[in-house]
Design an enzyme around this catalytic site. Structure first.
Site, PDB file in Angstrom:
ATOM      1  N   SER A   1      61.877  15.235 -40.439  1.00 43.71           N
ATOM      2  CA  SER A   1      62.331  15.713 -41.743  1.00 43.71           C
ATOM      3  C   SER A   1      63.775  15.289 -41.961  1.00 43.71           C
ATOM      4  CB  SER A   1      62.242  17.242 -41.754  1.00 43.71           C
ATOM      5  OG  SER A   1      62.975  17.776 -42.829  1.00 43.71           O
TER       6      SER A   1
ATOM      7  N   TYR B   1      63.919  26.028 -37.943  1.00 48.48           N
ATOM      8  CA  TYR B   1      62.943  24.987 -38.287  1.00 48.48           C
ATOM      9  C   TYR B   1      63.537  23.597 -38.044  1.00 48.48           C
ATOM     10  CZ  TYR B   1      60.514  21.601 -41.199  1.00 48.48           C
ATOM     11  OH  TYR B   1      59.878  20.461 -41.642  1.00 48.48           O
TER      12      TYR B   1
ATOM     13  N   LYS C   1      62.638  20.292 -35.282  1.00 51.76           N
ATOM     14  CA  LYS C   1      62.442  18.859 -35.578  1.00 51.76           C
ATOM     15  C   LYS C   1      63.405  18.009 -34.745  1.00 51.76           C
ATOM     16  CE  LYS C   1      59.139  19.248 -38.559  1.00 51.76           C
ATOM     17  NZ  LYS C   1      57.775  18.895 -38.156  1.00 51.76           N
TER      18      LYS C   1
HETATM   19  P1  NAD Z   1      51.309  22.148 -44.046  1.00 50.23           P
HETATM   20  O1  NAD Z   1      51.669  23.510 -43.585  1.00 50.23           O
HETATM   21  O2  NAD Z   1      50.588  22.007 -45.338  1.00 50.23           O
HETATM   22  O3  NAD Z   1      50.448  21.396 -42.921  1.00 50.23           O
HETATM   23  C1  NAD Z   1      50.640  21.642 -41.543  1.00 50.23           C
HETATM   24  C2  NAD Z   1      49.270  21.957 -40.947  1.00 50.23           C
HETATM   25  O4  NAD Z   1      49.421  22.190 -39.551  1.00 50.23           O
HETATM   26  C3  NAD Z   1      48.627  23.199 -41.544  1.00 50.23           C
HETATM   27  O5  NAD Z   1      47.329  22.860 -42.015  1.00 50.23           O
HETATM   28  C4  NAD Z   1      48.568  24.193 -40.394  1.00 50.23           C
HETATM   29  O6  NAD Z   1      47.421  25.018 -40.475  1.00 50.23           O
HETATM   30  C5  NAD Z   1      48.560  23.267 -39.184  1.00 50.23           C
HETATM   31  N1  NAD Z   1      49.109  23.849 -37.934  1.00 50.23           N
HETATM   32  C6  NAD Z   1      50.310  24.458 -37.774  1.00 50.23           C
HETATM   33  N2  NAD Z   1      50.463  24.809 -36.492  1.00 50.23           N
HETATM   34  C7  NAD Z   1      49.361  24.401 -35.831  1.00 50.23           C
HETATM   35  C8  NAD Z   1      48.917  24.484 -34.468  1.00 50.23           C
HETATM   36  N3  NAD Z   1      49.648  25.085 -33.531  1.00 50.23           N
HETATM   37  N4  NAD Z   1      47.721  23.944 -34.144  1.00 50.23           N
HETATM   38  C9  NAD Z   1      46.944  23.342 -35.087  1.00 50.23           C
HETATM   39  N5  NAD Z   1      47.296  23.254 -36.382  1.00 50.23           N
HETATM   40  C10 NAD Z   1      48.486  23.780 -36.748  1.00 50.23           C
HETATM   41  O7  NAD Z   1      52.651  21.277 -44.064  1.00 50.23           O
HETATM   42  P2  NAD Z   1      52.935  19.844 -44.702  1.00 50.23           P
HETATM   43  O8  NAD Z   1      53.793  20.030 -45.889  1.00 50.23           O
HETATM   44  O9  NAD Z   1      51.674  19.069 -44.803  1.00 50.23           O
HETATM   45  O10 NAD Z   1      53.855  19.249 -43.555  1.00 50.23           O
HETATM   46  C11 NAD Z   1      53.316  18.470 -42.492  1.00 50.23           C
HETATM   47  C12 NAD Z   1      54.428  18.193 -41.498  1.00 50.23           C
HETATM   48  O11 NAD Z   1      55.510  17.551 -42.185  1.00 50.23           O
HETATM   49  C13 NAD Z   1      55.027  19.441 -40.851  1.00 50.23           C
HETATM   50  O12 NAD Z   1      55.298  19.143 -39.498  1.00 50.23           O
HETATM   51  C14 NAD Z   1      56.305  19.660 -41.615  1.00 50.23           C
HETATM   52  O13 NAD Z   1      57.278  20.304 -40.843  1.00 50.23           O
HETATM   53  C15 NAD Z   1      56.719  18.235 -41.938  1.00 50.23           C
HETATM   54  N6  NAD Z   1      57.577  18.141 -43.145  1.00 50.23           N
HETATM   55  C16 NAD Z   1      57.149  18.689 -44.313  1.00 50.23           C
HETATM   56  C17 NAD Z   1      57.987  18.648 -45.425  1.00 50.23           C
HETATM   57  C18 NAD Z   1      57.569  19.271 -46.737  1.00 50.23           C
HETATM   58  O14 NAD Z   1      58.439  19.535 -47.568  1.00 50.23           O
HETATM   59  N7  NAD Z   1      56.283  19.500 -46.977  1.00 50.23           N
HETATM   60  C19 NAD Z   1      59.249  18.018 -45.357  1.00 50.23           C
HETATM   61  C20 NAD Z   1      59.640  17.441 -44.153  1.00 50.23           C
HETATM   62  C21 NAD Z   1      58.777  17.512 -43.034  1.00 50.23           C
HETATM   63  N1  UFG Z   2      65.618  25.241 -55.978  1.00 51.55           N
HETATM   64  C1  UFG Z   2      65.884  26.060 -57.058  1.00 51.55           C
HETATM   65  N2  UFG Z   2      65.029  27.102 -57.296  1.00 51.55           N
HETATM   66  C2  UFG Z   2      63.924  27.345 -56.531  1.00 51.55           C
HETATM   67  C3  UFG Z   2      63.662  26.480 -55.428  1.00 51.55           C
HETATM   68  C4  UFG Z   2      64.537  25.446 -55.180  1.00 51.55           C
HETATM   69  O1  UFG Z   2      66.868  25.880 -57.762  1.00 51.55           O
HETATM   70  O2  UFG Z   2      63.202  28.313 -56.785  1.00 51.55           O
HETATM   71  C5  UFG Z   2      66.507  24.083 -55.734  1.00 51.55           C
HETATM   72  C6  UFG Z   2      67.179  24.123 -54.368  1.00 51.55           C
HETATM   73  O3  UFG Z   2      68.385  24.852 -54.426  1.00 51.55           O
HETATM   74  C7  UFG Z   2      67.382  22.627 -54.096  1.00 51.55           C
HETATM   75  C8  UFG Z   2      66.179  21.961 -54.787  1.00 51.55           C
HETATM   76  O4  UFG Z   2      65.717  22.919 -55.737  1.00 51.55           O
HETATM   77  O5  UFG Z   2      68.557  22.178 -54.736  1.00 51.55           O
HETATM   78  C9  UFG Z   2      65.046  21.630 -53.826  1.00 51.55           C
HETATM   79  O6  UFG Z   2      64.697  22.796 -53.084  1.00 51.55           O
HETATM   80  P1  UFG Z   2      63.376  22.856 -52.182  1.00 51.55           P
HETATM   81  O7  UFG Z   2      63.289  24.228 -51.625  1.00 51.55           O
HETATM   82  O8  UFG Z   2      62.215  22.346 -52.948  1.00 51.55           O
HETATM   83  O9  UFG Z   2      63.660  21.780 -51.044  1.00 51.55           O
HETATM   84  P2  UFG Z   2      64.833  21.695 -49.967  1.00 51.55           P
HETATM   85  O10 UFG Z   2      65.512  20.383 -50.165  1.00 51.55           O
HETATM   86  O11 UFG Z   2      65.689  22.899 -49.962  1.00 51.55           O
HETATM   87  O12 UFG Z   2      64.009  21.739 -48.601  1.00 51.55           O
HETATM   88  C10 UFG Z   2      63.062  20.721 -48.292  1.00 51.55           C
HETATM   89  C11 UFG Z   2      61.984  21.267 -47.382  1.00 51.55           C
HETATM   90  C12 UFG Z   2      62.561  21.630 -46.040  1.00 51.55           C
HETATM   91  C13 UFG Z   2      63.337  20.507 -45.471  1.00 51.55           C
HETATM   92  C14 UFG Z   2      64.378  20.029 -46.453  1.00 51.55           C
HETATM   93  C15 UFG Z   2      65.134  18.827 -45.954  1.00 51.55           C
HETATM   94  O13 UFG Z   2      61.385  22.412 -47.946  1.00 51.55           O
HETATM   95  O14 UFG Z   2      61.492  21.909 -45.160  1.00 51.55           O
HETATM   96  O15 UFG Z   2      63.742  19.677 -47.687  1.00 51.55           O
HETATM   97  O16 UFG Z   2      64.230  17.793 -45.745  1.00 51.55           O
HETATM   98  F1  UFG Z   2      63.954  20.921 -44.331  1.00 51.55           F
END
Ligand code: NAD
Ligand code: UFG
Length: 342
Positions: free
Chosen positions: A124, A148, A152
Site C-alpha cells: 500500500s 495497519y 504492510k
Molecule cells: P478486502 O477486505 O475486500 O479483501 C481482502 C480479503 O481477504 C477479504 O475477502 C477477506 O475475507 C480475506 N481475508 C482476510 N484475512 C484472511 C485470512 N486470514 N485468511 C483468508 N482470507 C482472509 O480488501 P481489498 O480492498 O480487496 O484489499 C486487498 C488487499 O489490498 C489487502 O491486503 C489490503 O490491505 C490491500 N490494499 C487495499 C487498499 C484499498 O484501499 N482497498 C489499498 C492499499 C492496499
Molecule cells: N475523506 C473525506 N470524507 C470521508 C472520507 C474521506 O473527506 O468521509 C477524505 C480524506 O480525508 C482523504 C480522502 O478523502 O483526503 C481519501 O480518503 P480515504 O479514506 O478514501 O483514503 P485514504 O487515502 O485516507 O486511505 C487509503 C486506504 C488506506 C491506505 C491509504 C494509503 O483506505 O488503507 O489509502 O494508501 F492506507
C-alpha cells in the site's frame, strides 16, 4: 499456469480473478469470508464464463494451506488476504498483526515447503508514511503511522529477508494508491461492512440517499482547494497491474516494489463534483475538522511500473465514478441485494 489467489473474494481480488481467468490462467481461490461474501464466487464465474476451485480457508490455519498445496499444482501466488481498515487497526492491533503477519508467514512457509517462489503481494502507499514531497517514488524512505500500515511495512521487510535467504524467490510488492470504481458489468464492486470509512463508498451511499451528507475532512491543507488530494485508481486498472506483475515474477527472480497509481492527484471536491456529474445526483457535504492521521497530499510516480511492467492506468476519474455509481444502483445492499441489473 495455475495461480493461488488469497483473499480472492475481496474487492480487488475478485476483479483480478476475472482478469486472470480471461487471460487464460487457471486459478485456485482461498478466502475466509471475514470481509467478503460467498456470492462473489458465482459472479466471478458468470463474468469470466469459466470455472475454478474455491476453498473457504484461513491463512492462520497452516494445515488448511498445506492441504490446498497438496491438492493443487500452484505456480504462483497473488496474496490479497489481509485486514485493511486503518481506524480498526488502531483499536485492535493484535488482530491486525496476527492476521496480516502470521497469515503471510504461514503462506510463505508453505510456499517454500512446496517449492513455489513466485509471489505478488498487496502492499500500500501507506508505507510511504508522511513525506515532504510528491509524487511518491519507490526509493523514498518508508515509515508507517498506524498498525495497519506497519503490517504492510513489516511484510515488505519480511519478504526482502526471504529473498536474501533464497534467491529463488521472485516477488512483486505492489503499492496501491487509492483503489475505487467497480467492474463495468455492475456485478462486482466494493461492499464495505457498516458505514464506509473511505471517500468513494461514502459518496455513493450519500448519492443513493442511505447517508444524509458527506463530511469533508478539512479544507485547510496546502492543496489546490484545501481538501485532501489522492491518487484514485480504477480497480480494473489495478487488477491489470497484477497480471503484468505476475508475468514478470514468473520469468525472473528478485524482489521489486512498484507503485500502482495514475500519477494524478484529485481533491475531495474534485471527486464530489465528478461523482455528481456521473450520477446526476447532488452530493450534500459539509466541511469538518481534519481526520486524525490523514495526510494532505499523496500521489504516485508510476513510471517504474510503466517501464518495468509495461503497465499504465487508463481509466479517468469520470469512469471511476460512473462504474462506482452503477455498482451502487444495481446492488443497493451490496452482495446481499436482490439484484435487478439495469
Ligand atoms: P478486502 O477486505 O475486500 O479483501 C481482502 C480479503 O481477504 C477479504 O475477502 C477477506 O475475507 C480475506 N481475508 C482476510 N484475512 C484472511 C485470512 N486470514 N485468511 C483468508 N482470507 C482472509 O480488501 P481489498 O480492498 O480487496 O484489499 C486487498 C488487499 O489490498 C489487502 O491486503 C489490503 O490491505 C490491500 N490494499 C487495499 C487498499 C484499498 O484501499 N482497498 C489499498 C492499499 C492496499
Ligand atoms: N475523506 C473525506 N470524507 C470521508 C472520507 C474521506 O473527506 O468521509 C477524505 C480524506 O480525508 C482523504 C480522502 O478523502 O483526503 C481519501 O480518503 P480515504 O479514506 O478514501 O483514503 P485514504 O487515502 O485516507 O486511505 C487509503 C486506504 C488506506 C491506505 C491509504 C494509503 O483506505 O488503507 O489509502 O494508501 F492506507
Amino acid at each position: 499456469m495455475s495461480i493461488l489467489v488469497t483473499g480472492g473474494t475481496g474487492y480487488i481480488g475478485s476483479h483480478t480473478c476475472v482478469q486472470l481467468l480471461s487471460a487464460g490462467f487457471d486459478i485456485v481461490l482461498l478466502d475466509n469470508f471475514s470481509n467478503s461474501k460467498p456470492e462473489v464466487i458465482d459472479r466471478i464465474k458468470e463474468i469470466a464464463g469459466r470455472d475454478f476451485t474455491f476453498y473457504q480457508a484461513d491463512l492462520l490455519n497452516k494445515k488448511e494451506i498445506v492441504s490446498i498445496f497438496e491438492k493443487n499444482k500452484i505456480d504462483a501466488v497473488i496474496h490479497f488476504a489481509g485486514l485493511k481498515a486503518v481506524g480498526e487497526s488502531v483499536s485492535i492491533p493484535i488482530n491486525y498483526y496476527h492476521n496480516n503477519i502470521t497469515g503471510t508467514l504461514n503462506l510463505c512457509s508453505v510456499m517454500e515447503q512446496f517449492g513455489v517462489y513466485n509471489l505478488v503481494f498487496s502492499s500500500s502507499a501507506t508505507v510511504y508514511g508522511t513525506q515532504d514531497q510528491v509524487p511518491l517514488h519507490e526509493d523514498l524512505p518508508l515509515s508507517a503511522t498506524n498498525p495497519y500500515g506497519r503490517t504492510k511495512l513489516m511484510i515488505e521487510n519480511i519478504l526482502n529477508d526471504l529473498y536474501v535467504s533464497n534467491t529463488n524467490w521472485s516477488i512483486a510488492l505492489l503499492r496501491y494508491f487509492n483503489p475505487v470504481g467497480a467492474h463495468s458489468s455492475g456485478r462486482l464492486g466494493e461492499d464495505p461492512n457498516g458505514i464506509p470509512n473511505n471517500l468513494v463508498p461514502y459518496i455513493t451511499q450519500v448519492a443513493i440517499g442511505k447517508l444524509p451528507e458527506l463530511k469533508v475532512y478539512g479544507n485547510n491543507y496546502p492543496t489546490k482547494d484545501g481538501t485532501g488530494v489522492r491518487d484514485y485508481i480504477h480497480v480494473e486498472d489495478l487488477s491489470e497491474g497484477h497480471i503484468k506483475a505476475l508475468e514478470k515474477v514468473t520469468i525472473t527472480s528478485g524482489i521489486n516494489a512498484y507503485n500502482l497509481g495514475t500519477g494524478i492527484g484529485y481533491s475531495v471536491l474534485d471527486m464530489i463534483n465528478t461523482f455528481s456529474k456521473a450520477s446526476g445526483r447532488e452530493i450534500p457535504y459539509k466541511i469538518t475538522n481534519r481526520r486524525p492521521g490523514d495526510i494532505g497530499e499523496s500521489f504516485a510516480d508510476p513510471s517504474k511500473a510503466e517501464k518495468e511492467l509495461n503497465w499504465k492506468a487508463k481509466k479517468d476519474l469520470y469512469e471511476m465514478c460512473i462504474d462506482s455509481w452503477r455498482w451502487q444502483v444495481n446492488n443497493p445492499n451490496g452482495y446481499e441485494s436482490k439484484v435487478t441489473v439495469v
